[in-house]
Design a protein around this motif. Structure first.
Motif, PDB file in Angstrom:
ATOM      1  N   GLN A 242       0.828  -1.205   0.000  1.00  0.00           N
ATOM      2  CA  GLN A 242       0.000   0.000   0.000  1.00  0.00           C
ATOM      3  C   GLN A 242       0.865   1.259   0.000  1.00  0.00           C
ATOM      4  N   MET A 243       1.956   1.236   0.774  1.00  0.00           N
ATOM      5  CA  MET A 243       2.863   2.378   0.797  1.00  0.00           C
ATOM      6  C   MET A 243       3.432   2.638  -0.593  1.00  0.00           C
ATOM      7  N   ALA A 244       3.920   1.589  -1.229  1.00  0.00           N
ATOM      8  CA  ALA A 244       4.521   1.752  -2.549  1.00  0.00           C
ATOM      9  C   ALA A 244       3.508   2.284  -3.555  1.00  0.00           C
ATOM     10  N   ASN A 245       2.302   1.746  -3.520  1.00  0.00           N
ATOM     11  CA  ASN A 245       1.277   2.199  -4.459  1.00  0.00           C
ATOM     12  C   ASN A 245       0.910   3.660  -4.227  1.00  0.00           C
ATOM     13  N   ALA A 246       0.933   4.089  -2.966  1.00  0.00           N
ATOM     14  CA  ALA A 246       0.576   5.472  -2.647  1.00  0.00           C
ATOM     15  C   ALA A 246       1.678   6.459  -3.026  1.00  0.00           C
ATOM     16  N   LEU A 247       2.929   6.051  -2.910  1.00  0.00           N
ATOM     17  CA  LEU A 247       4.043   6.985  -3.093  1.00  0.00           C
ATOM     18  C   LEU A 247       4.636   6.982  -4.500  1.00  0.00           C
ATOM     19  N   ILE A 248       4.391   5.929  -5.241  1.00  0.00           N
ATOM     20  CA  ILE A 248       4.975   5.829  -6.581  1.00  0.00           C
ATOM     21  C   ILE A 248       4.065   6.495  -7.603  1.00  0.00           C
ATOM     22  N   PRO A 249       4.612   7.376  -8.484  1.00  0.00           N
ATOM     23  CA  PRO A 249       6.029   7.743  -8.590  1.00  0.00           C
ATOM     24  C   PRO A 249       6.456   8.682  -7.465  1.00  0.00           C
ATOM     25  N   PRO A 250       7.651   8.458  -6.919  1.00  0.00           N
ATOM     26  CA  PRO A 250       8.075   9.241  -5.760  1.00  0.00           C
ATOM     27  C   PRO A 250       8.713  10.562  -6.156  1.00  0.00           C
ATOM     28  N   THR A 251       9.043  11.330  -5.154  1.00  0.00           N
ATOM     29  CA  THR A 251       9.831  12.555  -5.323  1.00  0.00           C
ATOM     30  C   THR A 251      11.043  12.453  -4.411  1.00  0.00           C
ATOM     31  N   PRO A 252      12.253  12.494  -4.981  1.00  0.00           N
ATOM     32  CA  PRO A 252      12.619  12.582  -6.396  1.00  0.00           C
ATOM     33  C   PRO A 252      12.120  11.364  -7.192  1.00  0.00           C
ATOM     34  N   ARG A 253      11.913  11.585  -8.481  1.00  0.00           N
ATOM     35  CA  ARG A 253      11.310  10.559  -9.324  1.00  0.00           C
ATOM     36  C   ARG A 253      12.283   9.423  -9.643  1.00  0.00           C
ATOM     37  N   ARG A 254      13.550   9.732  -9.740  1.00  0.00           N
ATOM     38  CA  ARG A 254      14.568   8.711  -9.986  1.00  0.00           C
ATOM     39  C   ARG A 254      14.735   7.875  -8.718  1.00  0.00           C
ATOM     40  N   GLY A 255      14.921   6.540  -8.850  1.00  0.00           N
ATOM     41  CA  GLY A 255      15.108   5.786  -7.633  1.00  0.00           C
ATOM     42  C   GLY A 255      14.948   4.290  -7.764  1.00  0.00           C
ATOM     43  N   LEU A 256      14.864   3.639  -6.598  1.00  0.00           N
ATOM     44  CA  LEU A 256      14.820   2.179  -6.516  1.00  0.00           C
ATOM     45  C   LEU A 256      13.809   1.754  -5.464  1.00  0.00           C
ATOM     46  N   LEU A 257      13.010   0.764  -5.818  1.00  0.00           N
ATOM     47  CA  LEU A 257      12.076   0.120  -4.900  1.00  0.00           C
ATOM     48  C   LEU A 257      12.519  -1.318  -4.692  1.00  0.00           C
TER      49      LEU A 257
ATOM     50  N   ILE B 232       1.050  -6.830  -8.808  1.00  0.00           N
ATOM     51  CA  ILE B 232       1.539  -5.665  -8.059  1.00  0.00           C
ATOM     52  C   ILE B 232       2.709  -5.024  -8.778  1.00  0.00           C
ATOM     53  N   VAL B 233       3.665  -5.846  -9.200  1.00  0.00           N
ATOM     54  CA  VAL B 233       4.846  -5.313  -9.891  1.00  0.00           C
ATOM     55  C   VAL B 233       4.457  -4.640 -11.193  1.00  0.00           C
ATOM     56  N   ALA B 234       3.551  -5.253 -11.949  1.00  0.00           N
ATOM     57  CA  ALA B 234       3.131  -4.670 -13.223  1.00  0.00           C
ATOM     58  C   ALA B 234       2.480  -3.298 -13.018  1.00  0.00           C
ATOM     59  N   ARG B 235       1.641  -3.193 -12.003  1.00  0.00           N
ATOM     60  CA  ARG B 235       0.986  -1.917 -11.721  1.00  0.00           C
ATOM     61  C   ARG B 235       1.997  -0.842 -11.322  1.00  0.00           C
ATOM     62  N   LEU B 236       2.944  -1.191 -10.473  1.00  0.00           N
ATOM     63  CA  LEU B 236       3.954  -0.221 -10.046  1.00  0.00           C
ATOM     64  C   LEU B 236       4.856   0.184 -11.219  1.00  0.00           C
ATOM     65  N   ALA B 237       5.193  -0.776 -12.067  1.00  0.00           N
ATOM     66  CA  ALA B 237       6.049  -0.463 -13.208  1.00  0.00           C
ATOM     67  C   ALA B 237       5.346   0.462 -14.198  1.00  0.00           C
ATOM     68  N   ARG B 238       4.044   0.300 -14.352  1.00  0.00           N
ATOM     69  CA  ARG B 238       3.299   1.216 -15.235  1.00  0.00           C
ATOM     70  C   ARG B 238       3.294   2.625 -14.661  1.00  0.00           C
ATOM     71  N   LYS B 239       3.136   2.741 -13.355  1.00  0.00           N
ATOM     72  CA  LYS B 239       3.098   4.059 -12.721  1.00  0.00           C
ATOM     73  C   LYS B 239       4.474   4.721 -12.684  1.00  0.00           C
ATOM     74  N   TRP B 240       5.532   3.901 -12.693  1.00  0.00           N
ATOM     75  CA  TRP B 240       6.894   4.426 -12.497  1.00  0.00           C
ATOM     76  C   TRP B 240       7.814   3.793 -13.539  1.00  0.00           C
ATOM     77  N   ASN B 241       7.674   4.245 -14.771  1.00  0.00           N
ATOM     78  CA  ASN B 241       8.391   3.572 -15.854  1.00  0.00           C
ATOM     79  C   ASN B 241       9.891   3.829 -15.847  1.00  0.00           C
ATOM     80  N   VAL B 242      10.359   4.794 -15.055  1.00  0.00           N
ATOM     81  CA  VAL B 242      11.799   5.058 -14.972  1.00  0.00           C
ATOM     82  C   VAL B 242      12.417   4.455 -13.714  1.00  0.00           C
TER      83      VAL B 242
END
Length: 259
Positions: A142-157, A175-185
């Motif tokens: 839930q945390m990852a879904n709420a914060l991604i894409p983060p600030t700064p946008r560059r980063g690692l989960l 879950i991974v597919a959804r996060l990757a779509r939201k944070w393609n970088v």
């Protein structure tokens, strides 16, 4: 639920594989003059004592990081060695960093960190050593879904669940597919255990089909003791930093000698 405590297993062969890759990836992110965010869904306590009764009971650290240091499995200048040295300088010769403190070694003042941990005892210890990060006493997904894409946008989960919740294997590809779509970088790293019954195989097949450009690093090793269930460690990394594939190849050669 939430019974898993990593203190019994810290510094084992799976940690060595996972943390060598994580430290290498973080060192690459920190090498560029741009801020980044580190996020972790299942942070654990962050700091472990390899001289503890829990570590002695299993002997996994002795067969893992202790043997690796004795036999030179990590070359001079390896990012994990530098993180380990910093933690031991601060906390003593038996200290071993969990992934949060490995990340701490590479984070700069311009960078950000978010750590989730839902186990109350583990979260309490984490809070005592992770003042550098935003702590979340909440479900890590839930945390990852709420914060991604983060600030700064560059980063690692880093996604590193205990897998004591059996449904994780089935739901993680989604879950991974959804996060990757939201944070393609973003660099998205998922660790998983390799077990004799190959229960991880379906999840890995789906992940590699969904993310054909991802780096997959999977190594095998002898069980820590007779009857122990884990016989290997896997890490899938979406958007792997430059050089991470070389480290995965080097680790594969190291672990191949253990079979």
């Amino acid at each position: 639920m939430l019974s898993y405590q990593h203190a019994y297993h810290a510094g084992n062969l799976a940690d060595l594989h996972k943390h060598a890759l994580l430290a290498t990836a973080l060192s690459r992110l920190a090498a560029k003059d741009k801020p980044f965010t580190y996020l972790e869904t299942h942070a654990g306590r962050g700091l472990y004592d390899l001289g503890s009764a829990q570590a002695a009971r299993t002997g996994e650290a002795a067969a893992g990081i202790a043997r690796a240091l004795d036999e030179g499995w990590l070359p001079a200048g390896h990012p994990l060695l530098s993180a380990l040295a910093a933690v031991r300088a601060a906390h003593g010769p038996d200290a071993y960093p969990g992934s949060p403190l490995i990340a701490r070694h590479f984070l700069r003042p311009v960078d950000a960190a978010h750590l989730a941990e839902l186990h109350p005892a583990e979260h309490a210890v984490l809070a005592s050593v992770a003042g550098f990060a935003h702590l979340h006493y909440s479900d890590g997904f839930q945390m990852a879904n709420a914060l991604i894409p983060p600030t700064p946008r560059r980063g690692l989960l880093l996604i590193d669940p205990s897998y004591e919740i059996k449904a994780d294997l089935a739901r993680l590809p989604g879950i991974v597919a959804r996060l990757a779509r939201k944070w393609n970088v973003g660099v998205i790293a998922l660790w998983y255990p390799v077990l004799p019954d190959a229960r991880h195989a379906g999840m890995v097949a789906q992940l590699t089909a969904d993310h054909p450009q991802a780096l997959l690093s999977q190594v095998g090793f002898p069980p820590a003791r007779p009857g122990h269930g884990m016989v290997g460690s896997g890490m899938l990394v979406i958007n792997p930093p430059f050089g991470l594939a070389d480290e995965a190849q080097r680790l594969a050669a190291v672990f191949a000698r253990l079979r």
